[in-house]
Design a protein around this motif. Structure first.
Motif, PDB file in Angstrom:
ATOM      1  N   CYS A 107     -17.163 -13.628  41.090  1.00  0.00           N
ATOM      2  CA  CYS A 107     -17.496 -14.974  40.584  1.00  0.00           C
ATOM      3  C   CYS A 107     -16.744 -16.056  41.359  1.00  0.00           C
ATOM      4  O   CYS A 107     -17.299 -17.120  41.654  1.00  0.00           O
ATOM      5  N   SER A 108     -15.490 -15.791  41.685  1.00  0.00           N
ATOM      6  CA  SER A 108     -14.691 -16.806  42.385  1.00  0.00           C
ATOM      7  C   SER A 108     -15.161 -17.012  43.820  1.00  0.00           C
ATOM      8  O   SER A 108     -15.035 -18.096  44.381  1.00  0.00           O
ATOM      9  N   LYS A 109     -15.711 -15.982  44.439  1.00  0.00           N
ATOM     10  CA  LYS A 109     -16.196 -16.085  45.814  1.00  0.00           C
ATOM     11  C   LYS A 109     -17.624 -16.614  45.913  1.00  0.00           C
ATOM     12  O   LYS A 109     -18.054 -17.043  46.977  1.00  0.00           O
ATOM     13  N   SER A 110     -18.356 -16.537  44.823  1.00  0.00           N
ATOM     14  CA  SER A 110     -19.788 -16.820  44.860  1.00  0.00           C
ATOM     15  C   SER A 110     -20.083 -18.229  45.377  1.00  0.00           C
ATOM     16  O   SER A 110     -19.575 -19.211  44.855  1.00  0.00           O
ATOM     17  N   PRO A 111     -20.960 -18.328  46.391  1.00  0.00           N
ATOM     18  CA  PRO A 111     -21.294 -19.647  46.930  1.00  0.00           C
ATOM     19  C   PRO A 111     -22.562 -20.241  46.318  1.00  0.00           C
ATOM     20  O   PRO A 111     -22.937 -21.351  46.640  1.00  0.00           O
ATOM     21  N   ASP A 112     -23.240 -19.479  45.445  1.00  0.00           N
ATOM     22  CA  ASP A 112     -24.487 -20.006  44.878  1.00  0.00           C
ATOM     23  C   ASP A 112     -24.610 -19.597  43.414  1.00  0.00           C
ATOM     24  O   ASP A 112     -23.946 -18.678  42.936  1.00  0.00           O
ATOM     25  N   ILE A 113     -25.502 -20.272  42.703  1.00  0.00           N
ATOM     26  CA  ILE A 113     -25.642 -20.099  41.263  1.00  0.00           C
ATOM     27  C   ILE A 113     -26.205 -18.733  40.905  1.00  0.00           C
ATOM     28  O   ILE A 113     -25.846 -18.157  39.863  1.00  0.00           O
ATOM     29  N   ASP A 114     -27.079 -18.181  41.734  1.00  0.00           N
ATOM     30  CA  ASP A 114     -27.684 -16.881  41.431  1.00  0.00           C
ATOM     31  C   ASP A 114     -26.623 -15.778  41.385  1.00  0.00           C
ATOM     32  O   ASP A 114     -26.594 -14.960  40.455  1.00  0.00           O
ATOM     33  N   LEU A 115     -25.761 -15.773  42.390  1.00  0.00           N
ATOM     34  CA  LEU A 115     -24.710 -14.754  42.438  1.00  0.00           C
ATOM     35  C   LEU A 115     -23.697 -14.979  41.312  1.00  0.00           C
ATOM     36  O   LEU A 115     -23.177 -14.024  40.731  1.00  0.00           O
ATOM     37  N   THR A 116     -23.418 -16.234  41.003  1.00  0.00           N
ATOM     38  CA  THR A 116     -22.507 -16.538  39.896  1.00  0.00           C
ATOM     39  C   THR A 116     -23.061 -16.017  38.575  1.00  0.00           C
ATOM     40  O   THR A 116     -22.334 -15.424  37.766  1.00  0.00           O
ATOM     41  N   ASN A 117     -24.356 -16.219  38.360  1.00  0.00           N
ATOM     42  CA  ASN A 117     -24.977 -15.734  37.125  1.00  0.00           C
ATOM     43  C   ASN A 117     -24.914 -14.213  37.025  1.00  0.00           C
ATOM     44  O   ASN A 117     -24.695 -13.658  35.941  1.00  0.00           O
ATOM     45  N   ILE A 118     -25.096 -13.548  38.159  1.00  0.00           N
ATOM     46  CA  ILE A 118     -24.978 -12.089  38.159  1.00  0.00           C
ATOM     47  C   ILE A 118     -23.550 -11.680  37.826  1.00  0.00           C
ATOM     48  O   ILE A 118     -23.311 -10.741  37.053  1.00  0.00           O
ATOM     49  N   GLY A 119     -22.576 -12.398  38.400  1.00  0.00           N
ATOM     50  CA  GLY A 119     -21.175 -12.105  38.108  1.00  0.00           C
ATOM     51  C   GLY A 119     -20.847 -12.280  36.635  1.00  0.00           C
ATOM     52  O   GLY A 119     -20.127 -11.469  36.042  1.00  0.00           O
ATOM     53  N   LEU A 120     -21.388 -13.334  36.019  1.00  0.00           N
ATOM     54  CA  LEU A 120     -21.148 -13.570  34.597  1.00  0.00           C
ATOM     55  C   LEU A 120     -21.806 -12.481  33.743  1.00  0.00           C
ATOM     56  O   LEU A 120     -21.237 -12.032  32.732  1.00  0.00           O
ATOM     57  N   ALA A 121     -22.997 -12.041  34.153  1.00  0.00           N
ATOM     58  CA  ALA A 121     -23.668 -10.946  33.438  1.00  0.00           C
ATOM     59  C   ALA A 121     -22.862  -9.651  33.565  1.00  0.00           C
ATOM     60  O   ALA A 121     -22.765  -8.868  32.608  1.00  0.00           O
ATOM     61  N   LEU A 122     -22.281  -9.456  34.739  1.00  0.00           N
ATOM     62  CA  LEU A 122     -21.421  -8.288  34.939  1.00  0.00           C
ATOM     63  C   LEU A 122     -20.225  -8.330  33.995  1.00  0.00           C
ATOM     64  O   LEU A 122     -19.872  -7.319  33.361  1.00  0.00           O
ATOM     65  N   LYS A 123     -19.576  -9.488  33.884  1.00  0.00           N
ATOM     66  CA  LYS A 123     -18.413  -9.626  33.017  1.00  0.00           C
ATOM     67  C   LYS A 123     -18.783  -9.336  31.557  1.00  0.00           C
ATOM     68  O   LYS A 123     -18.030  -8.685  30.830  1.00  0.00           O
ATOM     69  N   THR A 124     -19.954  -9.812  31.131  1.00  0.00           N
ATOM     70  CA  THR A 124     -20.399  -9.563  29.754  1.00  0.00           C
ATOM     71  C   THR A 124     -20.615  -8.075  29.510  1.00  0.00           C
ATOM     72  O   THR A 124     -20.168  -7.524  28.492  1.00  0.00           O
ATOM     73  N   THR A 125     -21.283  -7.413  30.442  1.00  0.00           N
ATOM     74  CA  THR A 125     -21.552  -5.982  30.290  1.00  0.00           C
ATOM     75  C   THR A 125     -20.262  -5.174  30.344  1.00  0.00           C
ATOM     76  O   THR A 125     -20.100  -4.196  29.606  1.00  0.00           O
TER      77      THR A 125
END
Length: 296
Positions: free
Chosen positions: A266-284
């Motif tokens: 999430c901290s490295k993500s340069p775009d919203i799509d990858l950030t959203n995937i990172g947040l979904a990962l954290k939730t799971t």
């Protein structure tokens, strides 16, 4: 649950009851188990039976490695009713618990708790009978076996949930890899647009200079290492779930590693799509860890 299928993990949660009797007394064991960092054994027995404490604790330790296990032994006379007595030690314990919780002990409510009022038969003689003590320990083994089965059955349910969560994590990592593969072109296009907006009608930046800047940004935003580690953690978790014995601590540590990689992504993500995937990962991963907390 399918019969004959080996159970790979056990929960720390369960309940069991086993009963026994002889010609003078009947008895019942009630066992409850909940989550715990280690193995915490809490034992409640009628007065006079304390000599069985080491054997009881040893039997529990042979069966379980983690969990807070409460054992309650209730013994009653099967002969004619005798006089009644107050178990003052138990009454005092209940009163102290009320005070610790900031409540005023109410004697009428405390006296109604099972085990406070007991029959006043000669418990010393009852507890001194070696055959009876042996029979009570055999009943305990029955109760421990039933508790182990209950914990294993709950573990099978958790095992299925963990498998689903790991599959979700694996799928999200695959989605992240697709985003990561498109990063260099996306970064170059975004940088070119930003430069164009800043320069207006001025001379464009040289392609080699632009390529250098893109390379620097791509290196900083590269999440392939984190994604590789996440994939490795998924494989490690599946191997642990196939292992025998208490695996809860190993899985809990692995969840910390899962979370660390998701945070970095999430901290490295340069775009919203990858950030959203990172947040979904954290939730799971949080959902995974909640279930792991129940495993022995």
């Amino acid at each position: 649950m399918q019969r004959g299928k080996p159970l790979t993990i056990a929960s720390m949660t369960g309940f069991s009851r086993a009963e026994g009797h002889d010609d003078k007394f009947s008895w019942a064991w009630e066992l409850r188990s909940v989550n715990g960092k280690g193995l915490d054994i809490r034992l409640r027995m009628p007065s006079g039976w304390e000599r069985l404490d080491p054997q009881i604790r040893g039997a529990v330790q042979k069966r379980f490695k983690r969990g807070s296990v409460t054992l309650n032994l209730d013994i009653r006379s099967t002969t004619e009713q005798g006089s009644l007595r107050v178990n003052r030690d138990f009454l005092t314990e209940l009163s102290d618990i009320c005070k610790e919780m900031g409540e005023t002990p109410q004697i009428d409510r405390l006296m109604a708790v099972r085990g406070v009022i007991e029959q006043a038969e000669d418990r010393a003689d009852a507890a001194g009978d070696d055959d009876r003590a042996k029979a009570i320990l055999e009943t305990l083994n029955t109760a421990l076996g039933a508790l182990a089965t209950a914990r294993s059955e709950e573990g099978a349910r958790i095992d299925a949930i963990l498998a689903d969560r790991l599959t979700e994590i694996e799928g999200l990592v695959g989605d992240a890899e697709k985003c990561a593969a498109a990063q260099p072109a996306a970064i170059q296009a975004r940088l070119q647009q930003q430069i164009s907006d800043l320069l207006g009608g001025s001379a464009p930046v040289a392609e080699d200079r632009l390529a250098q800047e893109v390379a620097v940004l791509v290196t900083k935003a590269d999440v392939r290492e984190e994604l590789d580690r996440l994939q490795a953690h998924v494989a490690a978790a599946r191997d642990i779930l196939k292992a025998e014995g208490a695996v809860g601590r190993k899985l809990d540590f692995l969840c910390q590693e899962f979370n660390r990689e998701a945070n970095t992504l999430c901290s490295k993500s340069p775009d919203i799509d990858l950030t959203n995937i990172g947040l979904a990962l954290k939730t799971t991963i949080d959902q995974l860890r909640e279930q792991v907390a129940n495993i022995e």
